[in-house]
Motif scaffolding. Structure first.
Motif, short mmCIF file in Angstrom:
data_model
loop_
_atom_site.label_atom_id
_atom_site.label_comp_id
_atom_site.label_asym_id
_atom_site.label_seq_id
_atom_site.Cartn_x
_atom_site.Cartn_y
_atom_site.Cartn_z
N SER A 148 0.85 -1.19 0.00
CA SER A 148 0.00 0.00 0.00
C SER A 148 0.88 1.23 0.00
O SER A 148 1.99 1.22 0.50
N THR A 149 0.34 2.26 -0.55
CA THR A 149 1.04 3.54 -0.57
C THR A 149 0.02 4.66 -0.46
O THR A 149 -1.17 4.43 -0.62
N ARG A 150 0.50 5.84 -0.11
CA ARG A 150 -0.40 6.98 0.03
C ARG A 150 -0.03 8.03 -1.00
O ARG A 150 1.15 8.31 -1.23
N PHE A 151 -1.04 8.59 -1.65
CA PHE A 151 -0.86 9.66 -2.62
C PHE A 151 -1.72 10.84 -2.20
O PHE A 151 -2.84 10.65 -1.71
N PRO A 152 -1.25 12.05 -2.45
CA PRO A 152 -2.12 13.21 -2.21
C PRO A 152 -3.35 13.15 -3.11
O PRO A 152 -3.26 12.69 -4.26
N LYS A 153 -4.48 13.59 -2.59
CA LYS A 153 -5.74 13.53 -3.35
C LYS A 153 -5.62 14.25 -4.68
O LYS A 153 -6.11 13.76 -5.70
N VAL A 178 -3.98 11.94 -7.16
CA VAL A 178 -4.89 10.85 -7.55
C VAL A 178 -5.95 11.38 -8.51
O VAL A 178 -6.28 10.73 -9.51
#
Length: 76
Positions: free
Chosen positions: A36-41, A44
């Protein structure tokens, strides 16, 4: 599941032997790693807009893999 009309002359044993491979039995299958990774909205949203603007459907996952490959190729 309807039976294939073209196989009328085959007995059950021949029909089974002619079958394909089971899922996961593909030769030389590439191992898949999941993370999993996190991206700024905002990022995305831009990725999703790029995907939505294409004529051929592409998933976000496919888009990200292509982007990673392109980046790696530029660096080599």
């Amino acid at each position: 599941m309807p039976r294939d009309r073209r196989s009328k002359d085959k007995d059950a044993e021949t029909f089974i032997e002619d079958g394909g491979s089971a899922p996961g039995e593909a030769e030389e299958a590439e191992e898949i790693k999941t993370f999993s990774t996190r991206f700024p909205k905002k990022l995305v949203d831009r990725i999703d807009k790029s995907i939505d603007d294409k004529i051929v459907n592409e998933s976000r996952n496919q888009w990200l893999i292509k982007a990673a490959v392109e980046k790696l190729e530029r660096e080599e």
